[in-house]
Scaffold this active site. Structure first.
Site, PDB file in Angstrom:
ATOM      1  N   GLU A   1       0.832  -1.211   0.000  1.00  0.00           N
ATOM      2  CA  GLU A   1       0.000   0.000   0.000  1.00  0.00           C
ATOM      3  C   GLU A   1       0.865   1.258   0.000  1.00  0.00           C
ATOM      4  OE1 GLU A   1      -3.106   0.122  -0.535  1.00  0.00           O
ATOM      5  OE2 GLU A   1      -3.913  -1.832   0.017  1.00  0.00           O
TER       6      GLU A   1
ATOM      7  N   ARG B   1       0.697   3.768  -3.264  1.00  0.00           N
ATOM      8  CA  ARG B   1       0.085   5.084  -3.049  1.00  0.00           C
ATOM      9  C   ARG B   1       1.125   6.179  -2.825  1.00  0.00           C
ATOM     10  NH1 ARG B   1      -5.751   3.889  -0.227  1.00  0.00           N
ATOM     11  NH2 ARG B   1      -5.633   1.636  -0.304  1.00  0.00           N
TER      12      ARG B   1
ATOM     13  N   ASP C   1      -4.607  -9.827  -8.475  1.00  0.00           N
ATOM     14  CA  ASP C   1      -4.820  -8.849  -9.561  1.00  0.00           C
ATOM     15  C   ASP C   1      -3.603  -8.122 -10.150  1.00  0.00           C
ATOM     16  OD1 ASP C   1      -4.625  -7.455  -7.145  1.00  0.00           O
ATOM     17  OD2 ASP C   1      -6.579  -6.488  -7.268  1.00  0.00           O
TER      18      ASP C   1
ATOM     19  N   GLU D   1     -12.076   0.234 -10.428  1.00  0.00           N
ATOM     20  CA  GLU D   1     -11.727  -0.727 -11.486  1.00  0.00           C
ATOM     21  C   GLU D   1     -12.654  -0.718 -12.702  1.00  0.00           C
ATOM     22  OE1 GLU D   1     -11.896  -1.473  -8.216  1.00  0.00           O
ATOM     23  OE2 GLU D   1      -9.758  -1.590  -7.789  1.00  0.00           O
TER      24      GLU D   1
ATOM     25  N   THR E   1      -0.721   0.732 -10.395  1.00  0.00           N
ATOM     26  CA  THR E   1      -2.015   0.149 -10.047  1.00  0.00           C
ATOM     27  C   THR E   1      -2.882   1.099  -9.228  1.00  0.00           C
ATOM     28  OG1 THR E   1      -3.084  -1.885  -9.345  1.00  0.00           O
ATOM     29  CG2 THR E   1      -1.358  -1.017  -7.886  1.00  0.00           C
TER      30      THR E   1
HETATM   31  C1  DMJ Z   1      -6.288   0.451  -5.176  1.00  0.00           C
HETATM   32  O1  DMJ Z   1      -5.558   0.750  -4.056  1.00  0.00           O
HETATM   33  C2  DMJ Z   1      -5.460  -0.202  -6.235  1.00  0.00           C
HETATM   34  O2  DMJ Z   1      -6.122  -0.118  -7.447  1.00  0.00           O
HETATM   35  C3  DMJ Z   1      -5.142  -1.645  -5.938  1.00  0.00           C
HETATM   36  O3  DMJ Z   1      -4.447  -2.255  -6.972  1.00  0.00           O
HETATM   37  C4  DMJ Z   1      -6.404  -2.405  -5.685  1.00  0.00           C
HETATM   38  N1  DMJ Z   1      -7.317  -1.769  -4.813  1.00  0.00           N
HETATM   39  C5  DMJ Z   1      -7.479  -0.359  -4.740  1.00  0.00           C
HETATM   40  C6  DMJ Z   1      -8.727   0.218  -5.350  1.00  0.00           C
HETATM   41  O4  DMJ Z   1      -9.809  -0.585  -5.375  1.00  0.00           O
END
Ligand code: DMJ
Length: 575
Positions: free
Chosen positions: A202, A206, A335, A469, A555
């Site tokens: 995370e 982020r 994912d 998503e 992501t």
């Molecule tokens: C985000 O923090 C990112 O997209 C991560 O890869 C998956 N989950 C959340 C959003 O749903």
């Protein structure tokens, strides 16, 4: 203002006219009103719905259907039929013209929507950001119902997740004053010297991702410095026998561990597999090869392992280097590992051939073992547990439509068309998961069993937490197809967000998308500003705004430039 001016002007003219010219004007106006009335009558006859029936009734005392059954022996009626046919042909032509025009309008609608959403997105981002500023400035996230800060333990005691996650969105949306304010906060307050445990994944997607993007977009040195400083703090997570990093790390002590719930002390595929893009950039920006070495080693470990049916289990033990439970998912826990294989290749200017090979092989295995079509014709990606399929698809899995579309161009064996088809089918399924709810927002997971399709059946899967998503997939599909339906679907989502997630103090997730009215969870997730609102904005922007040939989104939707072989350390300009 011009209109008001004209009104004043007319008003003035009427008032100052002589009595004679006033009467003349009156007559003129009367004539005008009369001719307008006649025009209206004709208009109504020709263009009201079912006007053919009306015409037949008014002019010929018979219906169009009766006319068709006539024998044509009566000469009077023959004249009438001839005239009527002409009129009907005209109506048919008008109708066809109207259809063409309607189609044109539909083509044009995205532009109108674009305008609306450009205004709306400003309002949405401004509202989300202003609310955060007002009630939770400096905290990680906002609680929009109780109007206070919210601190998730994913970031330990690092503060300001929303600020760092939103930096590039503010920049891209040209909210420069707010961007400067956020920059100042980063300079003065963003502190990684904390004695607390953070989620390596995370914090990487982020904070490192957000800082890197902010650097590449703005060129401000503070972001480069902070990104490298944080990257260095994450390096101890890789001190395991295999080099597969821990999920959790104490930033002060450098001691790591894994989530207690993860199969036999395993690390998670989507976590250790989602460091590659950021770490390659960290090496490039710092000149320190350690970052790149760490993520390339993860590849090596994975390459040595057998993959059941070519699939990657979600759990891997960092001590033994062996798989944990054989659970496979393209949603939660798996994912972004797949996403980063493809994007590693794209971000390397298509030089990372290994990333490319691993991605297309994995996608083939996913297609064979996980992708299914429901009896109602909806394509979905199921989960795999020890050889058994669970016919469930997560909201998180919906990113796969965008990923498959992004990779389709490079697909081997003439599979580009096939993969685009898969991507569009996944987008359709995910749209259905929204459309089949009361609030028109997607559930966390939806199922294809027990007689349902694309519907959540378990209470704990009915929530929506402002996730991006589905909109992410619309954005990619729009870029690659320009099919207006993706903008329309995006617009539907905007309306639902505005109607059900907007509360007095910001935007909130909802607990049950099938409930007749929203029950708010009181969290404005930082990814709402980083991803959901950014992808919405890009969905309605021109393709040359952050072109996909030059930028790869991490992501968390933080754009990172493609590393050209000849690229210098100069920050890229926003295109
Ligand atoms: C985000 O923090 C990112 O997209 C991560 O890869 C998956 N989950 C959340 C959003 O749903």
């Amino acid at each position: 203002r011009m209109m008001r001016k004209n009104i004043y002007f007319i008003h003035f003219r009427i008032k100052s006219a002589s009595p004679t010219s006033f009467r003349l004007t009156e007559k003129f106006i009367l004539l005008l009103v009369f001719s307008a009335f006649i025009t209206l009558c004709f208009g109504a006859i020709f263009f009201l719905p079912d006007s053919s029936k009306l015409l037949s009734g008014v002019f010929f005392h018979s219906s169009a259907v009766e006319t068709n059954t006539r024998t044509g022996t009566d000469s009077d009626s023959n004249v009438a039929v001839g005239t009527e046919e002409k009129i009907l042909t005209k109506i048919r032509k008008d109708h066809e013209k109207a259809l063409v025009e309607a189609k044109d309008t539909l083509q044009k609608r995205p532009d109108e929507i674009k305008q609306d959403i450009q205004d709306e997105k400003d309002k949405m981002m401004t509202f989300a950001w202003d609310s955060y500023k007002r009630y939770a400035w400096g905290s990680n996230e906002l609680r929009p119902v109780s109007k206070q800060g919210h601190s998730s333990n994913l970031f330990g005691s690092i503060k300001g997740a929303t600020i760092v996650d939103a930096l590039d969105t503010l920049y891209i949306m040209e909210m420069f004053e707010d961007f400067d304010m956020a920059t100042e906060w980063v300079e003065k307050n963003l502190d990684f010297n904390v004695n607390a445990e953070v989620s390596v994944f995370e914090v990487n997607i982020r904070f490192v991702g957000g800082l890197l993007s902010a650097y590449y977009l703005s060129g401000k040195e503070v972001f480069r410095r902070k990104a490298i400083e944080l990257g260095e703090k994450l390096l101890p997570a890789f001190k395991t026998p295999t080099g597969i990093p821990w999920a959790l790390l104490n930033l002060k002590s450098g001691i790591g561990r894994n989530w207690p719930w993860a199969s036999g002390g395993s690390s998670i595929l989507a976590e250790y597999g989602t460091l590659h893009l950021e770490f390659m950039h960290l090496s490039k920006l710092s000149g320190n090869p350690a970052f790149a070495e760490k993520v390339m080693n993860i590849r090596k470990v994975l390459n040595r392992l057998d993959k059941p049916q070519g699939l990657y289990p979600n759990y891997l033990n960092p001590n033994s280097g062996q798989w944990g439970q054989h659970h496979v998912s393209v949603g939660g826990l798996g994912d972004s590992f797949y996403e980063y294989l493809l994007k590693a290749w794209l971000m390397s200017d298509k030089t990372d051939e290994e990333g490319k090979k691993l991605y297309y092989e994995a996608l083939q295995a996913i297609e064979t073992s996980l992708m299914r079509k429901s009896s109602g014709g909806l394509t979905y990606i199921a989960e795999w547990k020890g050889g058994l399929l669970e016919h469930k698809m997560g909201h998180l899995t919906c990113f796969a439509g965008g990923m498959i579309a992004l990779g389709a161009d490079g697909a081997p064996e003439d599979k580009t068309g096939h993969q685009m088809e898969q991507a569009s089918e996944i987008a359709r399924t995910c749209h259905e998961s929204y459309a089949r709810t009361t609030l028109k927002l997607g559930p966390e997971a939806f199922r294809f069993d027990g007689g349902v399709e694309a519907i959540a059946t378990r209470q704990n899967e009915k929530y929506f937490i402002l996730r991006p998503e589905v909109i992410e997939t619309y954005m990619y599909m729009w870029r690659f197809t320009h099919d207006p339906k993706y903008r329309e679907w995006g617009w539907e989502a905007v309306q639902a967000l505005e109607k059900h997630c907007r509360v007095e103090g910001g935007y909130s997730g909802v607990r049950d998308v099938y409930a007749s009215s929203p029950n708010h969870d009181d969290v404005q997730q930082s990814f709402y500003l980083a991803e959901t609102l950014k992808y919405l904005y890009l969905l309605f922007s021109d393709d040359d705004h952050l072109p996909l040939e030059h930028w790869v989104f991490n992501t968390e939707a933080h754009p990172l430039p493609v590393i050209r072989k000849e690229m210098t350390d100069e920050p890229s300009q926003l295109e």
